[in-house]
Write a protein that holds these residues in place. Structure first.
Motif, PDB file in Angstrom:
ATOM      1  N   PHE A   1       0.838  -1.202   0.000  1.00  0.00           N
ATOM      2  CA  PHE A   1       0.000   0.000   0.000  1.00  0.00           C
ATOM      3  C   PHE A   1       0.871   1.250   0.000  1.00  0.00           C
ATOM      4  O   PHE A   1       0.582   2.231  -0.683  1.00  0.00           O
TER       5      PHE A   1
ATOM      6  N   VAL B   1       1.990   2.186  -3.344  1.00  0.00           N
ATOM      7  CA  VAL B   1       0.962   2.853  -4.145  1.00  0.00           C
ATOM      8  C   VAL B   1       0.932   4.340  -3.792  1.00  0.00           C
ATOM      9  O   VAL B   1       0.846   5.204  -4.681  1.00  0.00           O
TER      10      VAL B   1
ATOM     11  N   PHE C   1      -9.301  -1.512  -0.575  1.00  0.00           N
ATOM     12  CA  PHE C   1      -8.147  -0.747  -1.009  1.00  0.00           C
ATOM     13  C   PHE C   1      -8.252   0.703  -0.555  1.00  0.00           C
ATOM     14  O   PHE C   1      -7.339   1.259   0.043  1.00  0.00           O
TER      15      PHE C   1
ATOM     16  N   ILE D   1      -8.250   6.022 -10.173  1.00  0.00           N
ATOM     17  CA  ILE D   1      -7.368   4.862  -9.997  1.00  0.00           C
ATOM     18  C   ILE D   1      -8.223   3.637 -10.264  1.00  0.00           C
ATOM     19  O   ILE D   1      -9.290   3.452  -9.656  1.00  0.00           O
TER      20      ILE D   1
ATOM     21  N   VAL E   1      -7.869  -3.562 -10.590  1.00  0.00           N
ATOM     22  CA  VAL E   1      -8.042  -4.841 -11.280  1.00  0.00           C
ATOM     23  C   VAL E   1      -7.632  -5.953 -10.315  1.00  0.00           C
ATOM     24  O   VAL E   1      -6.515  -5.948  -9.808  1.00  0.00           O
TER      25      VAL E   1
ATOM     26  N   GLY F   1      -3.680   5.517 -12.788  1.00  0.00           N
ATOM     27  CA  GLY F   1      -2.939   4.264 -12.739  1.00  0.00           C
ATOM     28  C   GLY F   1      -3.860   3.108 -12.430  1.00  0.00           C
ATOM     29  O   GLY F   1      -5.034   3.286 -12.107  1.00  0.00           O
ATOM     30  N   ILE F   2      -3.275   1.943 -12.553  1.00  0.00           N
ATOM     31  CA  ILE F   2      -4.016   0.726 -12.237  1.00  0.00           C
ATOM     32  C   ILE F   2      -3.430   0.149 -10.955  1.00  0.00           C
ATOM     33  O   ILE F   2      -2.221   0.207 -10.756  1.00  0.00           O
ATOM     34  N   VAL F   3      -4.277  -0.367 -10.124  1.00  0.00           N
ATOM     35  CA  VAL F   3      -3.770  -1.095  -8.958  1.00  0.00           C
ATOM     36  C   VAL F   3      -4.241  -2.545  -9.086  1.00  0.00           C
ATOM     37  O   VAL F   3      -5.418  -2.809  -9.326  1.00  0.00           O
ATOM     38  N   PHE F   4      -3.284  -3.411  -8.973  1.00  0.00           N
ATOM     39  CA  PHE F   4      -3.542  -4.839  -9.126  1.00  0.00           C
ATOM     40  C   PHE F   4      -3.793  -5.416  -7.738  1.00  0.00           C
ATOM     41  O   PHE F   4      -2.902  -5.410  -6.892  1.00  0.00           O
ATOM     42  N   THR F   5      -5.011  -5.894  -7.493  1.00  0.00           N
ATOM     43  CA  THR F   5      -5.326  -6.349  -6.134  1.00  0.00           C
ATOM     44  C   THR F   5      -5.564  -7.854  -6.087  1.00  0.00           C
ATOM     45  O   THR F   5      -5.614  -8.514  -7.113  1.00  0.00           O
TER      46      THR F   5
ATOM     47  N   ILE G   1      -0.928   2.294 -19.234  1.00  0.00           N
ATOM     48  CA  ILE G   1      -1.208   2.987 -17.978  1.00  0.00           C
ATOM     49  C   ILE G   1      -0.286   2.421 -16.910  1.00  0.00           C
ATOM     50  O   ILE G   1      -0.032   1.215 -16.884  1.00  0.00           O
ATOM     51  N   GLN G   2       0.189   3.303 -16.059  1.00  0.00           N
ATOM     52  CA  GLN G   2       1.093   2.847 -15.001  1.00  0.00           C
ATOM     53  C   GLN G   2       0.379   1.918 -14.018  1.00  0.00           C
ATOM     54  O   GLN G   2      -0.751   2.195 -13.608  1.00  0.00           O
TER      55      GLN G   2
ATOM     56  N   MET H   1       0.285   1.079 -10.484  1.00  0.00           N
ATOM     57  CA  MET H   1       0.810   1.785  -9.310  1.00  0.00           C
ATOM     58  C   MET H   1       1.193   0.846  -8.181  1.00  0.00           C
ATOM     59  O   MET H   1       1.905   1.249  -7.262  1.00  0.00           O
ATOM     60  N   GLY H   2       0.706  -0.342  -8.245  1.00  0.00           N
ATOM     61  CA  GLY H   2       1.063  -1.264  -7.174  1.00  0.00           C
ATOM     62  C   GLY H   2       0.337  -2.582  -7.290  1.00  0.00           C
ATOM     63  O   GLY H   2      -0.640  -2.708  -8.015  1.00  0.00           O
TER      64      GLY H   2
ATOM     65  N   ILE I   1      -1.316  -5.301  -4.766  1.00  0.00           N
ATOM     66  CA  ILE I   1      -1.712  -5.560  -3.378  1.00  0.00           C
ATOM     67  C   ILE I   1      -2.003  -7.054  -3.245  1.00  0.00           C
ATOM     68  O   ILE I   1      -2.897  -7.568  -3.909  1.00  0.00           O
TER      69      ILE I   1
END
Lengths: 244, 236
Positions: free
Chosen positions: A37, A40, A70, A190, A193, A219-223, B221-222, B224-225, B227
């Motif tokens: 986290f 991010v 998130f 944000i 996905v 941006g994309i956050v991959f969860t 697209i970036q 960002m992380g 999880i």
């Protein structure tokens, strides 16, 4: 993202047992998850060097990709860093933020927009998490009207002055168009996905739709990434993990 | 352009296979257990247990008294084969049914009756399989008795006259089927195969994003992380 270790329900349905009020970043601050986290946040700060991104919307392709978990963890960490953060539950159809904060879903956004309560009454403060939040409020049938309301625009403009970050938890893109309406209010989106959840076509479709609307996707956050899945990443885990 | 048609993840490595199997181990085990249990239930509760009883007869082969120890090999083999067939013919089995007052038809009897001879001896083995061990024994004995009676008493079978000699009596039928451990073993193997097959089909159908790299490739697209999935601590 939080799931119980084992349950019959999970075994049978493969469903995730959600527990929204478990903030891993708070209860397990040294964990690798918390570290992820933090990354991010760092990335967000890089993207926001000019400090012009204040209202940030969170959405995903499908429901239960981990948005609420998130957003709540992110807001907690931001709060810990001394940022003034407010969280708005704009998922008026299936509000969840109240479950994160363990409060009833009343005196929320819809109530404020309907003029039933004042802004001060609508804004809750969670001592536990250390941030302010606004619940979705009473369910309404005219969700789009609410989201298009001038008063909501004004509210966000107002909050923008008070807070460092205004975080908007919104419904997924595919099922309803709410997220698109909300994106007009936000400085950036944000996109979340979850691993192995939505089909690629759907994710592409969702992002394409957002882009067509001219949404600024930060941006994309991959969860919900399965560490044990073996898709890379695994080695790092043992290094960070202290209490497995 | 955020879309790229190059999708290298179409290749599947041995490690991927292992990962897929390990990730779905619960599902595979569930399938295995389920099908093994069905097989076991079938073997233990559904299928009728059968018992086999058997006895032997010996075929008397004519030898030429002038030449010491000689006999016609061809004729002997034909005689042996004829008797084997004869013993499961209706002419004998009808007599068996009458003798034991059975409710079976000759076809039913034939299905459960096995008459075998060997190339190297003059013995014929008669085996009968039945749900009732006692009945199996009685039928085997009756088949032998009636064969001898028909062969000796009916002129139509004069070539078989005095050729059949009983060499043993049937015992109480012994357990024959079902082979319960085999059923369970097959159930386990089948369950494993079905489970693995199901998991692979499921994986094949699941065309979703698995890695951060796939996401980065698909969209400009970036990311960002990442999880990780986490578990709620038990004491919470």
């Amino acid at each position: 993202m939080a799931k119980k270790k084992f349950s019959i329900e999970k075994l049978i349905n493969g469903e995730r047992v959600e527990k929204y009020d478990y903030l891993i970043t708070k209860y397990d601050p040294l964990s690798f998850v918390t570290e992820s986290f933090q990354k991010v946040i760092i990335n967000l700060e890089y993207a926001n060097v000019d400090k012009n991104l204040k209202v940030i919307q969170f959405t995903s392709t499908l429901p239960s990709e981990g948005k609420s978990t998130f957003v709540s963890n992110l807001s907690y960490l931001m709060g810990q860093k001394g940022q003034k953060v407010i969280l708005l539950d704009l998922d008026l159809r299936k509000p969840k933020m109240n479950r994160v904060f363990n409060v009833p879903n009343k005196n929320g956004l819809t109530d404020y927009l309907a003029g039933k309560i004042t802004l001060d009454e609508a804004i809750n403060h969670s001592d536990d998490i250390g941030i302010d939040f606004i619940n979705a409020g009473e369910k309404t049938t005219s969700v789009i009207n609410v989201l298009e309301a001038k008063k909501l625009k004004e509210l966000i403009a107002q909050l923008r002055e008070i807070y460092d970050y205004v975080l908007l938890d919104t419904p997924p893109v595919i099922s309803v168009s709410d997220a698109l309406y909300i994106s007009k209010l936000a400085d950036g989106v944000i996109f979340i996905v979850a691993q192995g959840k939505a089909k690629k076509v759907l994710v592409k479709d969702a992002i394409k739709t957002l882009k067509e609307y001219g949404v600024n996707i930060l941006g994309i956050v991959f969860t919900q990434f399965d560490m044990k899945s073996g898709y890379g990443y695994g080695q790092d885990y043992s290094y960070y993990s202290d209490d497995e | 352009m955020y879309e790229q048609n190059l999708e290298p993840e179409n290749e599947i490595s041995l490690l991927d296979l292992y990962v897929i199997l390990r990730r779905n181990i619960v599902l595979i085990l569930a399938f295995t257990t389920l099908i093994a249990m069905i097989a076991a239930a079938y073997a233990f509760f559904v299928v009728d247990e059968t018992y086999a009883s058997n006895a032997d007869v010996m075929v008397q082969v004519q030898t030429d008294p002038n030449i010491d120890g000689s006999y016609d090999y061809n004729t002997a083999q034909k005689l042996l084969a004829t008797i084997v067939e004869f013993m499961s013919k209706d002419v004998v089995l009808d007599e068996v049914i009458r003798d034991l007052d059975l409710s079976y038809t000759t076809t039913q009897l034939k299905n459960n009756l096995t008459v075998t001879s060997s190339n190297t001896s003059f013995f014929i083995n008669i085996k009968y399989v039945d749900k009732d061990p006692r009945l199996a024994k009685e039928i085997v004995d009756s088949v032998i008795n009636q064969s001898i009676l028909v062969a000796n008493g009916n002129d139509a079978f004069s070539t078989l006259k005095n050729k059949i000699t009983r060499t043993s009596f049937a015992d109480m039928g012994v357990y024959e089927a079902p082979n319960k451990p085999l059923y369970v073993a097959i159930g386990i193997i089948l369950g494993g195969i079905v489970g693995v097959g199901f998991v692979f089909i499921k994986e094949l159908m699941n065309n979703s994003y698995r890695t951060k790299e796939q996401l980065e490739q698909a969209f400009d697209i970036q990311v960002m992380g990442t999880i990780p999935e986490f578990e709620v601590k038990e004491d919470f």
